[in-house]
Design a protein around this motif. Structure first.
Motif, PDB file in Angstrom:
ATOM      1  N   SER B  25       0.808  -1.023  -0.022  1.00 11.35           N
ATOM      2  CA  SER B  25      -0.074   0.106  -0.029  1.00 11.35           C
ATOM      3  C   SER B  25       1.065   1.151   0.021  1.00 11.35           C
ATOM      4  N   GLY B  26       0.213   2.488  -0.174  1.00 12.74           N
ATOM      5  CA  GLY B  26       1.004   3.676  -0.334  1.00 12.74           C
ATOM      6  C   GLY B  26       1.812   3.950  -1.623  1.00 12.74           C
ATOM      7  N   TYR B  27       1.678   3.143  -2.510  1.00 15.38           N
ATOM      8  CA  TYR B  27       2.442   3.404  -3.690  1.00 15.38           C
ATOM      9  C   TYR B  27       1.852   2.478  -5.052  1.00 15.38           C
ATOM     10  N   THR B  28       1.983   2.877  -6.372  1.00 18.06           N
ATOM     11  CA  THR B  28       1.516   1.981  -7.161  1.00 18.06           C
ATOM     12  C   THR B  28       2.099   0.714  -7.428  1.00 18.06           C
ATOM     13  N   PHE B  29       1.597  -0.383  -7.344  1.00 13.06           N
ATOM     14  CA  PHE B  29       2.269  -1.808  -7.243  1.00 13.06           C
ATOM     15  C   PHE B  29       2.815  -1.826  -8.579  1.00 13.06           C
ATOM     16  N   ASN B  30       2.111  -1.401  -9.736  1.00 16.90           N
ATOM     17  CA  ASN B  30       2.760  -1.832 -10.857  1.00 16.90           C
ATOM     18  C   ASN B  30       4.023  -1.138 -11.436  1.00 16.90           C
ATOM     19  N   ASN B  31       4.397   0.076 -10.573  1.00 18.85           N
ATOM     20  CA  ASN B  31       5.633   0.783 -10.847  1.00 18.85           C
ATOM     21  C   ASN B  31       6.907   0.238 -10.361  1.00 18.85           C
ATOM     22  N   TYR B  32       6.825  -0.752  -9.490  1.00 21.08           N
ATOM     23  CA  TYR B  32       7.710  -1.243  -8.803  1.00 21.08           C
ATOM     24  C   TYR B  32       7.891  -2.989  -8.910  1.00 21.08           C
ATOM     25  N   GLY B  33       8.877  -3.485  -8.431  1.00 25.37           N
ATOM     26  CA  GLY B  33       9.061  -4.717  -8.188  1.00 25.37           C
ATOM     27  C   GLY B  33       9.065  -5.226  -6.753  1.00 25.37           C
ATOM     28  N   ILE B  34       9.204  -6.475  -6.420  1.00 23.02           N
ATOM     29  CA  ILE B  34       9.379  -7.198  -5.199  1.00 23.02           C
ATOM     30  C   ILE B  34      10.195  -8.126  -5.170  1.00 23.02           C
ATOM     31  N   SER B  35      11.457  -7.944  -4.240  1.00 28.74           N
ATOM     32  CA  SER B  35      12.231  -8.947  -4.082  1.00 28.74           C
ATOM     33  C   SER B  35      11.873  -9.825  -2.742  1.00 28.74           C
ATOM     34  N   TRP B  36      12.660 -10.850  -2.521  1.00 30.81           N
ATOM     35  CA  TRP B  36      12.236 -11.671  -1.441  1.00 30.81           C
ATOM     36  C   TRP B  36      13.565 -11.839  -0.722  1.00 30.81           C
ATOM     37  N   VAL B  37      13.864 -11.658   0.713  1.00 26.63           N
ATOM     38  CA  VAL B  37      15.072 -11.719   1.311  1.00 26.63           C
ATOM     39  C   VAL B  37      14.731 -12.784   2.568  1.00 26.63           C
ATOM     40  N   ARG B  38      15.512 -13.663   2.930  1.00 24.92           N
ATOM     41  CA  ARG B  38      15.276 -14.531   4.105  1.00 24.92           C
ATOM     42  C   ARG B  38      16.330 -14.238   5.067  1.00 24.92           C
ATOM     43  N   GLN B  39      16.171 -14.522   6.390  1.00 26.65           N
ATOM     44  CA  GLN B  39      17.435 -14.572   7.447  1.00 26.65           C
ATOM     45  C   GLN B  39      17.143 -15.886   8.298  1.00 26.65           C
ATOM     46  N   ALA B  40      18.024 -16.847   8.163  1.00 23.45           N
ATOM     47  CA  ALA B  40      17.744 -17.976   8.992  1.00 23.45           C
ATOM     48  C   ALA B  40      18.392 -17.674  10.410  1.00 23.45           C
ATOM     49  N   PRO B  41      17.980 -18.360  11.426  1.00 25.34           N
ATOM     50  CA  PRO B  41      18.433 -18.126  12.649  1.00 25.34           C
ATOM     51  C   PRO B  41      19.927 -18.170  12.779  1.00 25.34           C
ATOM     52  N   GLY B  42      20.405 -17.044  13.427  1.00 27.72           N
ATOM     53  CA  GLY B  42      21.839 -16.576  13.559  1.00 27.72           C
ATOM     54  C   GLY B  42      22.700 -16.346  12.210  1.00 27.72           C
ATOM     55  N   GLN B  43      22.014 -16.319  11.212  1.00 19.96           N
ATOM     56  CA  GLN B  43      22.569 -16.260   9.828  1.00 19.96           C
ATOM     57  C   GLN B  43      22.405 -14.721   9.304  1.00 19.96           C
ATOM     58  N   GLY B  44      22.806 -14.523   8.053  1.00 17.51           N
ATOM     59  CA  GLY B  44      22.784 -13.142   7.515  1.00 17.51           C
ATOM     60  C   GLY B  44      21.711 -12.852   6.724  1.00 17.51           C
ATOM     61  N   LEU B  45      21.728 -11.880   5.735  1.00 15.08           N
ATOM     62  CA  LEU B  45      20.493 -11.875   5.030  1.00 15.08           C
ATOM     63  C   LEU B  45      20.741 -12.561   3.736  1.00 15.08           C
ATOM     64  N   GLU B  46      19.793 -13.226   2.941  1.00 16.42           N
ATOM     65  CA  GLU B  46      20.048 -13.946   1.693  1.00 16.42           C
ATOM     66  C   GLU B  46      19.008 -13.576   0.774  1.00 16.42           C
ATOM     67  N   TRP B  47      19.590 -12.894  -0.412  1.00 17.64           N
ATOM     68  CA  TRP B  47      18.177 -12.790  -1.318  1.00 17.64           C
ATOM     69  C   TRP B  47      17.807 -13.771  -2.117  1.00 17.64           C
ATOM     70  N   MET B  48      16.641 -13.986  -2.331  1.00 13.96           N
ATOM     71  CA  MET B  48      16.004 -15.226  -3.038  1.00 13.96           C
ATOM     72  C   MET B  48      15.515 -15.019  -4.488  1.00 13.96           C
ATOM     73  N   GLY B  49      15.051 -13.896  -4.723  1.00 17.12           N
ATOM     74  CA  GLY B  49      14.454 -13.697  -6.178  1.00 17.12           C
ATOM     75  C   GLY B  49      13.726 -12.396  -6.223  1.00 17.12           C
ATOM     76  N   TRP B  50      13.421 -12.041  -7.391  1.00 18.90           N
ATOM     77  CA  TRP B  50      12.642 -10.748  -7.707  1.00 18.90           C
ATOM     78  C   TRP B  50      11.598 -11.106  -8.707  1.00 18.90           C
ATOM     79  N   ILE B  51      10.564 -10.075  -8.467  1.00 17.30           N
ATOM     80  CA  ILE B  51       9.396 -10.170  -9.403  1.00 17.30           C
ATOM     81  C   ILE B  51       9.246  -8.862  -9.957  1.00 17.30           C
ATOM     82  N   SER B  52       8.840  -8.650 -11.191  1.00 15.99           N
ATOM     83  CA  SER B  52       8.661  -7.193 -11.632  1.00 15.99           C
ATOM     84  C   SER B  52       6.741  -6.987 -11.354  1.00 15.99           C
ATOM     85  N   GLY B  53       6.582  -5.909 -10.818  1.00 18.17           N
ATOM     86  CA  GLY B  53       5.141  -5.685 -10.500  1.00 18.17           C
ATOM     87  C   GLY B  53       4.520  -5.275 -11.942  1.00 18.17           C
ATOM     88  N   TYR B  54       5.567  -4.892 -12.915  1.00 18.65           N
ATOM     89  CA  TYR B  54       4.953  -4.273 -14.067  1.00 18.65           C
ATOM     90  C   TYR B  54       4.619  -5.212 -15.221  1.00 18.65           C
TER      91      TYR B  54
END
Lengths: 108, 120
Positions: B25-54
């Motif tokens: 919310s708060g912005y136009t979904f189609n103008n941006y994408g979404i990435s997913w990042v995860r963090q396992a316990p005691g671990q760092g950040l890990e990028w998983m993937g990206w999808i374009s909202g466009y």
């Protein structure tokens, strides 16, 4: 894939001191597409710096980023109590987006 | 003000699949994408993937290729992550983050995270 190596792993400092965090890339980061995040326990990470040195609006000016190609630095000029957290660098632009393993900034 | 609201915590058995949603919310979904990042316990950040909202284009980290599906529902401004063949190593907090619509950018807005626990 570009690997980002952050050092030190843990940094123990006192409030008021200066913190220098390093992020080294295994290959040159195109266009200096390097960002820094602060991650406090129980919260989502917060973007501090992008493009190596551009500070996000609302981020205090004690945070600064510098560097290019393979060597990047996040500097916190005078540590405040709320600055003690984990900091990550991230390379973006081309896939994959990779993060460094993080630097934990602890209160001494 | 851009906001990403994620679905609640999940507990899954090994071998199962999980689906996490991210409503923006708060912005136009189609103008941006979404990435997913995860963090396992005691671990760092890990990028998983990206999808374009466009246009729905996707890009994945190599290690998740074939095991992750990213989709969007533009009518509800919602992005979805599906992760299959779960193992205990998939126990983590999963974040959706606002990204660029045409390429992977820095992440200026994060969801609150969704805890996924994989346990028998």
């Amino acid at each position: 894939e570009i690997v980002l190596t952050q050092s030190p792993g843990t940094l123990s400092l006192s409030p008021g001191e200066r913190a220098t965090l390093s992020c080294r890339a295994s290959q040159s980061v195109s266009n200096n597409y390097l960002a820094w995040y602060q991650h406090r326990p129980g919260q989502a990470p917060r973007l501090l710096i992008y493009g190596s040195s551009s500070r996000v609006s609302g981020i205090p000016d004690r945070f600064s980023g510098s560097g290019s190609a393979t060597d990047f630095t996040l500097t916190i000029s005078r540590l405040e109590p709320e600055d003690f957290a984990v900091y990550y660098c991230q390379k973006y632009g081309a896939s994959p987006a990779t993060f460094g393993q993080g630097t934990r900034l602890d209160i001494k | 003000q851009a906001q990403l609201l994620q679905s609640g915590p999940e507990v899954k058995k090994p071998g199962a699949s999980v689906r996490v949603s991210c409503k923006v919310s708060g912005y136009t979904f189609n103008n941006y994408g979404i990435s997913w990042v995860r963090q396992a316990p005691g671990q760092g950040l890990e990028w998983m993937g990206w999808i374009s909202g466009y246009n729905g284009n996707t890009n994945f980290a190599q290690r998740f290729q074939g095991r992750v599906t990213l989709t969007t529902d533009t009518s509800t401004s919602t992005a979805y992550l599906e992760l299959r063949s779960l193992t205990s190593d998939d126990t983590a907090v999963y974040y959706c983050v606002r990204d660029w619509r045409t390429f992977i950018n820095y992440f200026d807005t994060w969801g609150h995270g969704t805890l996924v626990i994989v346990s028998s």
